[in-house]
Design an enzyme around this catalytic site. Structure first.
Site, PDB file in Angstrom:
ATOM      1  N   ASP A  95      11.721 -63.256  19.974  1.00 35.80           N
ATOM      2  CA  ASP A  95      11.514 -64.405  20.866  1.00 35.80           C
ATOM      3  C   ASP A  95      10.635 -65.439  20.157  1.00 35.80           C
ATOM      4  OD1 ASP A  95      11.663 -64.761  24.255  1.00 35.80           O
ATOM      5  OD2 ASP A  95      10.283 -66.059  23.139  1.00 35.80           O
ATOM      6  N   ILE A  96      10.972 -66.722  20.334  1.00 32.52           N
ATOM      7  CA  ILE A  96      10.238 -67.798  19.656  1.00 32.52           C
ATOM      8  C   ILE A  96       8.826 -67.957  20.215  1.00 32.52           C
ATOM      9  CG2 ILE A  96      10.889 -69.735  21.162  1.00 32.52           C
ATOM     10  CD1 ILE A  96      11.577 -71.303  18.588  1.00 32.52           C
ATOM     11  N   ASN A 120      15.902 -61.781  33.475  1.00 29.70           N
ATOM     12  CA  ASN A 120      15.690 -62.811  34.492  1.00 29.70           C
ATOM     13  C   ASN A 120      17.027 -63.462  34.834  1.00 29.70           C
ATOM     14  OD1 ASN A 120      12.861 -62.449  34.393  1.00 29.70           O
ATOM     15  ND2 ASN A 120      12.729 -63.780  32.603  1.00 29.70           N
ATOM     16  N   GLY A 164      13.449 -66.838  37.107  1.00 26.39           N
ATOM     17  CA  GLY A 164      12.754 -67.354  35.933  1.00 26.39           C
ATOM     18  C   GLY A 164      13.633 -67.502  34.712  1.00 26.39           C
ATOM     19  N   GLN A 165      14.953 -67.523  34.896  1.00 25.73           N
ATOM     20  CA  GLN A 165      15.856 -67.671  33.753  1.00 25.73           C
ATOM     21  C   GLN A 165      15.845 -69.119  33.281  1.00 25.73           C
ATOM     22  OE1 GLN A 165      19.967 -66.612  34.511  1.00 25.73           O
ATOM     23  NE2 GLN A 165      20.497 -66.648  32.332  1.00 25.73           N
ATOM     24  N   HIS A 189      20.309 -62.456  28.513  1.00 30.13           N
ATOM     25  CA  HIS A 189      19.448 -61.874  27.482  1.00 30.13           C
ATOM     26  C   HIS A 189      18.544 -60.835  28.103  1.00 30.13           C
ATOM     27  CE1 HIS A 189      17.764 -65.631  29.044  1.00 30.13           C
ATOM     28  NE2 HIS A 189      16.563 -65.083  28.933  1.00 30.13           N
ATOM     29  N   HIS A 235      15.013 -59.047  27.628  1.00 32.68           N
ATOM     30  CA  HIS A 235      13.712 -59.060  26.961  1.00 32.68           C
ATOM     31  C   HIS A 235      13.272 -57.612  26.743  1.00 32.68           C
ATOM     32  CE1 HIS A 235      12.564 -63.358  28.060  1.00 32.68           C
ATOM     33  NE2 HIS A 235      13.439 -63.115  29.009  1.00 32.68           N
TER      34      HIS A 235
END
Ligand code: 5GP
Ligand code: ZN
Length: 117
Positions: free
Chosen positions: A33-34, A90, A96-97, A103, A105
């Site tokens: 994740d960035i 999410n 909270g997407q 994806h 997490h």
């Protein structure tokens, strides 16, 4: 394979924008994740553009099963099998997407609280 031209995760899958890829096979790509929220924060995405869990059909059952096992494998590789880790998906606005490509997490390396905020 379905791709969406303005989807950031489709672009990562297609190597059109850079990411730290930690796993790639015909069905799944995993990358860092960035904006990591824990010492381990990896995202697992289907190669196929699937917008969210709402877009899943029975054709995706094996894919999702493989994705969950990949989450466990990646967490084990980083030493979190025993201490534990968190798997989060999410969906939609209230969920909270923020990226509309499904994806998973995978977060590890610290204590997570419950209930979520
Ligand atoms: P969501 O809020 O949709 O569940 O999670 C989206 C996640 O994607 C966030 O944790 C965010 O940091 C990550 N993200 C967004 N854009 C990029 C990007 O271009 N590269 C990577 N590696 N992660 C991204
Ligand atoms: Zn996509």
């Amino acid at each position: 394979m379905s791709t969406i031209s303005d989807c950031v995760f489709c672009k990562i899958v297609a190597s059109q924008i850079p990411a730290s890829i930690v796993h790639r096979d015909e069905q799944l790509v995993a990358f860092e994740d960035i904006s990591p929220q824990a010492p381990m924060h990896v995202l697992i995405v289907p190669v196929e553009h699937v917008a969210s869990t709402n877009a899943l059909s029975d054709e995706h059952d094996a894919l999702i099963g493989r994705a969950m096992r990949l989450a466990a494998t990646l967490a084990r590789q980083r030493g979190y099998s025993e201490s534990g880790y968190r798997i989060v998906v999410n969906t939609g606005s209230d969920g909270g997407q923020t990226v509309n490509h499904l994806h998973i997490h995978v977060l590890g390396g610290r204590q997570f609280s419950w209930p979520p905020g």
